[in-house]
Design a protein around this motif. Structure first.
Motif, short mmCIF file in Angstrom:
data_model
loop_
_atom_site.label_atom_id
_atom_site.label_comp_id
_atom_site.label_asym_id
_atom_site.label_seq_id
_atom_site.Cartn_x
_atom_site.Cartn_y
_atom_site.Cartn_z
N TRP A 80 63.95 -26.56 38.87
CA TRP A 80 64.58 -25.24 38.45
C TRP A 80 65.07 -25.19 37.33
CZ3 TRP A 80 69.40 -22.55 38.19
CH2 TRP A 80 69.34 -21.46 38.51
N ILE A 81 66.02 -26.23 37.03
CA ILE A 81 66.72 -26.22 35.71
C ILE A 81 65.63 -26.49 34.46
CG2 ILE A 81 68.12 -27.75 34.32
CD1 ILE A 81 69.77 -26.22 36.00
N ARG A 82 64.54 -27.23 34.65
CA ARG A 82 63.86 -27.01 33.45
C ARG A 82 63.02 -25.68 33.28
NH1 ARG A 82 60.84 -30.85 35.72
NH2 ARG A 82 61.55 -32.48 34.41
N GLU A 129 71.26 -32.51 33.30
CA GLU A 129 71.98 -31.16 33.41
C GLU A 129 72.03 -30.95 34.70
OE1 GLU A 129 73.38 -27.22 31.90
OE2 GLU A 129 73.18 -29.43 30.94
N ALA A 130 71.16 -31.07 35.68
CA ALA A 130 70.84 -30.79 36.85
C ALA A 130 71.90 -31.53 37.62
CB ALA A 130 69.41 -31.33 37.61
N GLU A 131 72.22 -32.74 37.49
CA GLU A 131 73.16 -33.62 38.30
C GLU A 131 74.55 -32.88 37.94
OE1 GLU A 131 74.78 -35.96 40.97
OE2 GLU A 131 72.84 -35.70 40.42
N ALA A 132 74.74 -32.50 36.53
CA ALA A 132 76.01 -32.14 36.13
C ALA A 132 76.47 -30.48 36.79
CB ALA A 132 76.22 -32.04 34.71
N ARG A 133 75.08 -29.93 37.19
CA ARG A 133 75.55 -28.65 37.56
C ARG A 133 75.32 -28.49 39.12
NH1 ARG A 133 72.22 -24.21 34.02
NH2 ARG A 133 73.35 -22.94 35.63
N ARG A 134 74.99 -29.64 39.58
CA ARG A 134 74.62 -29.68 41.05
C ARG A 134 75.86 -28.87 41.84
NH1 ARG A 134 70.55 -32.19 43.54
NH2 ARG A 134 70.24 -33.42 41.66
N ALA A 135 77.19 -29.22 41.67
CA ALA A 135 78.11 -28.96 42.55
C ALA A 135 78.62 -27.36 42.20
CB ALA A 135 79.40 -29.76 42.19
N GLY A 136 78.09 -26.84 41.26
CA GLY A 136 78.36 -25.57 40.96
C GLY A 136 77.34 -24.55 41.59
N ILE A 137 76.23 -24.96 42.10
CA ILE A 137 75.09 -24.09 42.25
C ILE A 137 74.98 -24.06 43.83
CG2 ILE A 137 72.54 -23.82 42.43
CD1 ILE A 137 72.84 -24.80 39.31
N ASP A 138 75.02 -22.80 44.45
CA ASP A 138 74.73 -22.61 45.79
C ASP A 138 73.29 -22.53 46.15
OD1 ASP A 138 74.66 -22.02 48.51
OD2 ASP A 138 76.02 -20.18 48.31
N PRO A 139 72.60 -23.30 46.92
CA PRO A 139 71.24 -23.20 46.82
C PRO A 139 70.87 -21.96 47.66
CG PRO A 139 71.70 -25.47 47.30
CD PRO A 139 73.17 -24.67 47.16
N ASP A 140 71.75 -21.43 48.81
CA ASP A 140 71.48 -20.27 49.48
C ASP A 140 71.39 -18.91 48.52
OD1 ASP A 140 70.93 -21.59 51.60
OD2 ASP A 140 73.02 -21.87 52.46
N ARG A 141 71.90 -19.17 47.21
CA ARG A 141 71.93 -18.22 46.32
C ARG A 141 71.22 -18.20 45.12
NH1 ARG A 141 77.58 -14.73 46.81
NH2 ARG A 141 76.43 -13.55 45.24
N THR A 142 70.39 -19.31 45.15
CA THR A 142 69.67 -19.72 44.05
C THR A 142 68.20 -19.62 44.39
OG1 THR A 142 71.22 -21.00 43.52
CG2 THR A 142 69.16 -21.40 42.26
N GLN A 187 63.46 -29.54 26.14
CA GLN A 187 63.49 -29.87 27.35
C GLN A 187 64.18 -31.12 27.83
OE1 GLN A 187 61.39 -27.97 30.10
NE2 GLN A 187 62.16 -26.82 28.73
N GLU A 188 64.74 -31.97 26.85
CA GLU A 188 65.36 -33.21 26.73
C GLU A 188 66.77 -33.02 27.81
OE1 GLU A 188 63.04 -33.13 23.27
OE2 GLU A 188 64.61 -32.09 24.07
N GLY A 189 67.11 -33.90 28.61
CA GLY A 189 68.12 -33.83 29.22
C GLY A 189 68.01 -32.97 30.55
N VAL A 190 67.02 -32.63 31.24
CA VAL A 190 67.05 -31.99 32.34
C VAL A 190 67.47 -32.62 33.40
CG1 VAL A 190 65.28 -30.72 33.83
CG2 VAL A 190 65.09 -30.41 31.49
N GLU A 191 67.35 -33.68 33.74
CA GLU A 191 67.82 -34.51 34.76
C GLU A 191 69.22 -34.62 34.79
OE1 GLU A 191 65.40 -35.69 32.82
OE2 GLU A 191 63.64 -35.65 34.30
#
Length: 413
Positions: A16-18, A34-47, A28-32
């Protein structure tokens, strides 16, 4: 071709971040990471994501927000962000489907409005969003501004102090809430916002450079203002040409705002200042002896609003005069359309469904632009975007809805 639109699972986040990076033309560098850094701020139920054979080709996210309306009340908002469709999958209705699902859920939750910052102007009007605030950036020629270069501090008994990110995380939230209580168009900032913007949480997509933080304290010691800025170190021929860039200036009082601008514009070696996005009627540039020293480098629409509950939205804000209007509101998503009677006065307002003849006929987009008091119903009528069914109704709408100071949203999301 099978296209699946759904909320994402935790395992989808990197893909999804990609897709977000693809949509916003980011490397496209650093996608993994970025995903780890943003994980706590994203609600999957609203994404939400649009998936083609398992690959994410469209993205959409929302989160809970509070919006300050005219008069200082805060209403619950559905904040929309991270909207992309990959270039291989344009013009297939993916955004329309994701938007319709999100807005329907927002209305079910009881959100009063939905908000977003539009990357492109033509997209969101068709979903009922209208530009409700505008913003300007200025570039200031410090030498021409005419302020006293010998300025050594506020003359009102206040003081300015350099602080660090820890102090900002401690003192900034309460200060911002004071600003938000009086600034219609402002939105709330959660703890994660303060951690990201002081470097406590670092995102790979936004390399961190430690800025300067300055507090203004009033004569009684209360923190009334916060300035954050960064500088470069540029000299030619033994002469300084250093630039300062403001990333945030929050002030709960005009005195604090004036003092922080004066402080920044009096720093030795700084010859040019570029502001963050400010209200279009900001104290700049008129606080300068020579206002022409502040040149507008950008002026554009900023916060967009669509109403999800017309009666609750119109009852939440205040009005400077007494009057009644019947509004016939059209909604492209069919979520909040209807005919409503607004009875407003300085003591409060009621807004109820009615079968009475309409005074004004307008779309949800136009109502969103009018809601915070920045746009003129008379102007929209002249443009053919509002229909005046009763002579004088547009002028009355301006009397009721418009505000002495323009709305402003200090944040991007």
């Amino acid at each position: 071709m099978s296209l699946d639109i759904r909320t994402i699972a935790d395992s989808d986040l990197t893909d999804w971040i990609r897709a977000v990076f693809t949509g916003f033309l980011r490397p496209q560098e650093g996608v993994e990471e970025e995903a780890e850094a943003r994980r706590a701020g994203i609600d999957p139920d609203r994404t939400r994501g649009a998936f083609d054979a398992g690959r994410c080709v469209g993205t959409f996210r929302s989160f809970s927000q509070e919006l300050t309306v005219v008069g200082g009340a805060a209403v619950p908002a559905d904040a929309v962000t991270n909207v992309t469709v990959s270039p291989t999958h344009r013009r297939r209705g993916l955004l329309s489907r994701m938007m319709a699902e999100d807005q329907a859920r927002a209305k079910e939750r009881g959100d009063v409005v939905s908000t977003l910052i539009a990357a492109e102007y033509p997209i969101y009007g068709r979903y009922g969003f209208g530009p409700a605030t505008w913003a300007s950036r200025w570039r200031i020629d410090v030498g021409r501004a005419g302020l006293d270069p010998r300025w050594s501090g506020p003359d009102d008994g206040g003081r300015v102090d350099l602080v660090d990110g820890t102090d900002v995380r401690k003192l900034g939230p309460e200060l911002h809430e004071r600003l938000r209580a009086r600034q219609h168009g402002a939105v709330d900032r959660d703890e994660r916002w303060w951690r990201i913007n002081t470097g406590d949480i670092r995102l790979p997509s936004a390399p961190w450079k430690e800025p300067f933080h300055v507090l203004y304290r009033s004569a009684d010691g209360r923190v009334d203002g916060l300035l954050t800025y960064s500088t470069d170190d540029h000299w030619t021929d033994k002469q300084p040409h250093c630039r300062a860039t403001v990333s945030d200036l929050v002030a709960a009082t005009p005195a604090a705002e004036r003092a922080l601008w004066h402080f920044l514009l009096s720093i030795d070696w700084i010859t040019e200042v570029t502001t963050n996005f400010r209200a279009p009627d900001d104290l700049l540039p008129l606080l300068l002896p020579d206002p022409r020293a502040a040149r507008t480098v950008e002026a554009a629409d900023w916060l967009w609003i669509r109403l999800l509950d017309v009666p609750r939205a119109l009852e939440a804000r205040t009005y400077p005069a007494t009057g009644s209007l019947v509004l016939d509101v059209h909604d492209p998503l069919g979520l909040a359309a209807g005919r409503f009677r607004l009875d407003a006065s300085p003591e409060g307002a009621t807004c109820t469904p009615t079968t009475a003849s309409a005074d004004l006929t307008l779309g949800m987009t136009e109502l969103g632009s009018l809601y915070l008091g920045d746009e003129s119903a008379v102007r929209l009528t002249a443009l053919g975007r509002v229909t005046e069914e009763r002579p004088g109704a547009a002028a009355l709408a301006d009397t009721l809805l418009r505000t002495p100071r323009r709305p402003w949203c200090p944040d991007v999301f």
